[in-house]
Write a protein that holds these residues in place. Structure first.
Motif, PDB file in Angstrom:
ATOM      1  N   GLY A  66       0.882  -1.258  -0.139  1.00 53.49           N
ATOM      2  CA  GLY A  66       0.117   0.011   0.226  1.00 53.49           C
ATOM      3  C   GLY A  66       0.678   1.203   0.069  1.00 53.49           C
ATOM      4  N   VAL A  67       1.921   1.399   0.691  1.00 51.99           N
ATOM      5  CA  VAL A  67       2.378   2.582   1.084  1.00 51.99           C
ATOM      6  C   VAL A  67       3.492   2.858  -0.348  1.00 51.99           C
ATOM      7  CG1 VAL A  67       2.652   2.556   3.524  1.00 51.99           C
ATOM      8  CG2 VAL A  67       4.416   1.515   2.332  1.00 51.99           C
ATOM      9  N   VAL A  68       3.590   1.786  -1.068  1.00 49.71           N
ATOM     10  CA  VAL A  68       4.387   2.050  -1.922  1.00 49.71           C
ATOM     11  C   VAL A  68       3.683   2.356  -3.447  1.00 49.71           C
ATOM     12  CG1 VAL A  68       6.061   0.798  -3.846  1.00 49.71           C
ATOM     13  CG2 VAL A  68       6.327   0.628  -1.292  1.00 49.71           C
ATOM     14  N   GLU A  69       2.595   1.602  -3.611  1.00 51.50           N
ATOM     15  CA  GLU A  69       1.790   1.505  -5.283  1.00 51.50           C
ATOM     16  C   GLU A  69       0.581   2.303  -4.711  1.00 51.50           C
ATOM     17  OE1 GLU A  69       2.217  -2.177  -7.245  1.00 51.50           O
ATOM     18  OE2 GLU A  69       3.370  -2.911  -5.315  1.00 51.50           O
ATOM     19  N   GLN A  70      -0.213   2.347  -3.492  1.00 50.77           N
ATOM     20  CA  GLN A  70      -1.352   3.015  -3.236  1.00 50.77           C
ATOM     21  C   GLN A  70      -1.184   3.942  -1.987  1.00 50.77           C
ATOM     22  OE1 GLN A  70      -4.226   3.472  -5.052  1.00 50.77           O
ATOM     23  NE2 GLN A  70      -3.445   1.920  -6.788  1.00 50.77           N
ATOM     24  N   PRO A  71      -0.489   4.876  -2.252  1.00 52.95           N
ATOM     25  CA  PRO A  71      -0.250   5.641  -0.939  1.00 52.95           C
ATOM     26  C   PRO A  71      -1.657   6.162  -0.311  1.00 52.95           C
ATOM     27  CG  PRO A  71       1.438   6.454  -2.587  1.00 52.95           C
ATOM     28  CD  PRO A  71       0.372   5.623  -3.161  1.00 52.95           C
ATOM     29  N   LEU A  72      -1.664   6.104   0.912  1.00 47.36           N
ATOM     30  CA  LEU A  72      -2.779   6.670   1.887  1.00 47.36           C
ATOM     31  C   LEU A  72      -2.147   7.946   2.503  1.00 47.36           C
ATOM     32  CD1 LEU A  72      -4.027   3.177   3.365  1.00 47.36           C
ATOM     33  CD2 LEU A  72      -5.058   4.564   1.494  1.00 47.36           C
ATOM     34  N   LYS A  73      -3.089   8.913   2.475  1.00 50.39           N
ATOM     35  CA  LYS A  73      -2.913  10.279   2.940  1.00 50.39           C
ATOM     36  C   LYS A  73      -3.064  10.223   4.371  1.00 50.39           C
ATOM     37  CE  LYS A  73      -4.531  15.206   2.895  1.00 50.39           C
ATOM     38  NZ  LYS A  73      -3.085  15.644   2.395  1.00 50.39           N
ATOM     39  N   ALA A  74      -3.670   9.121   4.844  1.00 50.73           N
ATOM     40  CA  ALA A  74      -3.766   8.987   6.338  1.00 50.73           C
ATOM     41  C   ALA A  74      -2.688   8.545   6.764  1.00 50.73           C
ATOM     42  CB  ALA A  74      -5.177   8.120   6.628  1.00 50.73           C
ATOM     43  N   VAL A  75      -1.802   7.877   5.937  1.00 50.73           N
ATOM     44  CA  VAL A  75      -0.617   7.090   6.430  1.00 50.73           C
ATOM     45  C   VAL A  75       0.560   7.542   5.858  1.00 50.73           C
ATOM     46  CG1 VAL A  75       0.562   4.610   7.161  1.00 50.73           C
ATOM     47  CG2 VAL A  75      -2.010   5.025   7.296  1.00 50.73           C
ATOM     48  N   PRO A  76       0.909   8.961   6.091  1.00 53.24           N
ATOM     49  CA  PRO A  76       2.233   9.478   5.148  1.00 53.24           C
ATOM     50  C   PRO A  76       3.486   8.603   5.587  1.00 53.24           C
ATOM     51  CG  PRO A  76       1.380  10.826   7.054  1.00 53.24           C
ATOM     52  CD  PRO A  76       0.417   9.841   6.998  1.00 53.24           C
ATOM     53  N   SER A  77       4.216   8.095   4.748  1.00 51.59           N
ATOM     54  CA  SER A  77       5.269   7.222   4.978  1.00 51.59           C
ATOM     55  C   SER A  77       6.190   7.226   3.889  1.00 51.59           C
ATOM     56  CB  SER A  77       4.865   5.751   5.298  1.00 51.59           C
ATOM     57  OG  SER A  77       3.702   5.401   4.553  1.00 51.59           O
ATOM     58  N   VAL A  78       6.747   8.600   3.488  1.00 56.55           N
ATOM     59  CA  VAL A  78       7.624   8.452   2.402  1.00 56.55           C
ATOM     60  C   VAL A  78       8.826   7.650   2.341  1.00 56.55           C
ATOM     61  CG1 VAL A  78       9.071  10.581   2.957  1.00 56.55           C
ATOM     62  CG2 VAL A  78       8.401  10.163   0.719  1.00 56.55           C
ATOM     63  N   LEU A  79       9.312   7.581   3.695  1.00 57.52           N
ATOM     64  CA  LEU A  79      10.415   6.825   3.562  1.00 57.52           C
ATOM     65  C   LEU A  79      10.524   5.159   3.297  1.00 57.52           C
ATOM     66  CD1 LEU A  79      12.713   8.601   6.394  1.00 57.52           C
ATOM     67  CD2 LEU A  79      12.977   8.752   3.741  1.00 57.52           C
ATOM     68  N   ALA A  80       9.183   4.730   3.573  1.00 60.90           N
ATOM     69  CA  ALA A  80       9.030   3.497   3.372  1.00 60.90           C
ATOM     70  C   ALA A  80       8.684   3.363   1.845  1.00 60.90           C
ATOM     71  CB  ALA A  80       7.648   3.220   4.229  1.00 60.90           C
ATOM     72  N   ALA A  81       8.264   4.436   1.316  1.00 57.96           N
ATOM     73  CA  ALA A  81       7.960   4.194  -0.077  1.00 57.96           C
ATOM     74  C   ALA A  81       9.277   4.259  -0.643  1.00 57.96           C
ATOM     75  CB  ALA A  81       6.912   5.461  -0.485  1.00 57.96           C
ATOM     76  N   LEU A  82      10.134   5.060  -0.410  1.00 58.58           N
ATOM     77  CA  LEU A  82      11.332   5.400  -1.118  1.00 58.58           C
ATOM     78  C   LEU A  82      12.432   4.028  -0.930  1.00 58.58           C
ATOM     79  CD1 LEU A  82      13.564   7.231  -2.156  1.00 58.58           C
ATOM     80  CD2 LEU A  82      14.136   7.893   0.169  1.00 58.58           C
ATOM     81  N   THR A  83      12.311   3.474   0.164  1.00 60.04           N
ATOM     82  CA  THR A  83      13.228   2.263   0.544  1.00 60.04           C
ATOM     83  C   THR A  83      12.509   1.011  -0.224  1.00 60.04           C
ATOM     84  OG1 THR A  83      12.271   1.923   2.563  1.00 60.04           O
ATOM     85  CG2 THR A  83      14.313   3.563   2.442  1.00 60.04           C
ATOM     86  N   LYS A  84      11.132   0.595   0.192  1.00 59.66           N
ATOM     87  CA  LYS A  84      10.589  -0.471  -0.102  1.00 59.66           C
ATOM     88  C   LYS A  84      10.142  -0.590  -1.812  1.00 59.66           C
ATOM     89  CE  LYS A  84      10.214  -2.764   3.712  1.00 59.66           C
ATOM     90  NZ  LYS A  84      11.171  -3.987   3.920  1.00 59.66           N
ATOM     91  N   GLY A  85       9.914   0.734  -2.153  1.00 63.11           N
ATOM     92  CA  GLY A  85       9.778   0.881  -3.585  1.00 63.11           C
ATOM     93  C   GLY A  85      11.011   0.620  -4.415  1.00 63.11           C
ATOM     94  N   GLY A  86      12.040   1.062  -3.813  1.00 70.93           N
ATOM     95  CA  GLY A  86      13.591   0.810  -4.390  1.00 70.93           C
ATOM     96  C   GLY A  86      13.646  -0.616  -4.494  1.00 70.93           C
TER      97      GLY A  86
END
Length: 247
Positions: free
Chosen positions: A143-163
């Motif tokens: 979710g945090v990588v491919e369907q980010p939620l405004k209620a759960v801001p977590s850009v560093l998870a998106a940055l690293t796990k998306g990587g």
């Protein structure tokens, strides 16, 4: 399916998903080496994985430390003779607004989620290349990588796990002709000690199917990928439908 005699290295193996994967693989005949930062927790996990100690070993320490990564791979070779599978499960998740992230947050998340992955995987691939075979499974995020939620801001998870998702495909292509497969499991929010019980009702609502994932859901996905010899470069979503779209 039996994994008799196989050798798996599992990071983040002292609790949650990593420990559950270790238990399942040992049940199916594999030998495992688990890693985590807290030695006492690792000792207790190793007893749970295999009370006899015959099929399990452990190395404590932060895998972002090159010496710890080296010792982890060496332990698998010295104790069990080879490395067939690496499960990159260790990771940190912090949810907060982008501008609230501190330098300490940045350093800790990147050190585990990226540097730790890089150092252990590079050493494991070197050994797999010698054997002409191997399998790497990266535990990423959905979710945090491919369907980010405004209620759960977590850009560093998106940055690293998306990587890690991108690295999974890149490594799969690079080593496909070397006998090494590389896949990922992208979980939704899973019931582990990371999430307090009182948050479960809210977290369940963040999945289209209306529930959180169970650890066994992720274990089953790892077992499938381990047995699926024609599958590489796959990001297997085990997320209750999070990646499919808005709901």
């Amino acid at each position: 399916m039996s994994f008799q005699g196989k050798v798996a290295v599992i990071t983040g193996g002292s609790s949650g998903i990593g420990k559950a994967v270790a238990i399942e693989l040992v049940k199916r005949g594999a030998n495992v080496v688990i890693n985590g930062r807290r030695e006492q927790a690792l000792v207790e996990a190793a007893r749970e994985v295999d009370p006899t100690g015959a099929q399990v070993s452990y190395i404590a320490g932060n895998i972002s430390d090159p010496q710890v990564a080296e010792r982890l791979i060496e332990e698998a070779l010295l104790r069990f003779g080879r490395i067939d599978t690496l499960v990159n499960n260790a990771g940190i998740f912090i949810a907060k607004p982008f501008t609230d992230f501190t330098e300490a947050d940045f350093e800790s998340i990147l050190s585990i989620n990226v540097a730790g992955f890089f150092r252990v995987t590079q050493r494991a691939v070197n050994e797999m290349m010698k054997a002409g075979s191997g399998h790497i499974v990266n535990i990423t995020a959905s979710g945090v990588v491919e369907q980010p939620l405004k209620a759960v801001p977590s850009v560093l998870a998106a940055l690293t796990k998306g990587g890690l998702n991108a690295a999974t495909k890149s490594l799969a292509i690079e080593y496909a002709d070397k006998g090494i497969r590389v896949n990922a499991v992208a979980p939704g929010i899973t019931k582990t000690p990371m999430h307090a019980v009182e948050t479960h009702e809210y977290l369940s609502q963040l999945h289209p199917v209306g529930r959180m994932g169970e650890v066994q859901d992720i274990v089953d996905a790892v077992v499938y990928l381990e047995s699926a010899q024609f599958v590489t470069g796959e990001i297997l979503h085990v997320d209750g439908g999070q990646n499919a779209g808005q709901w």
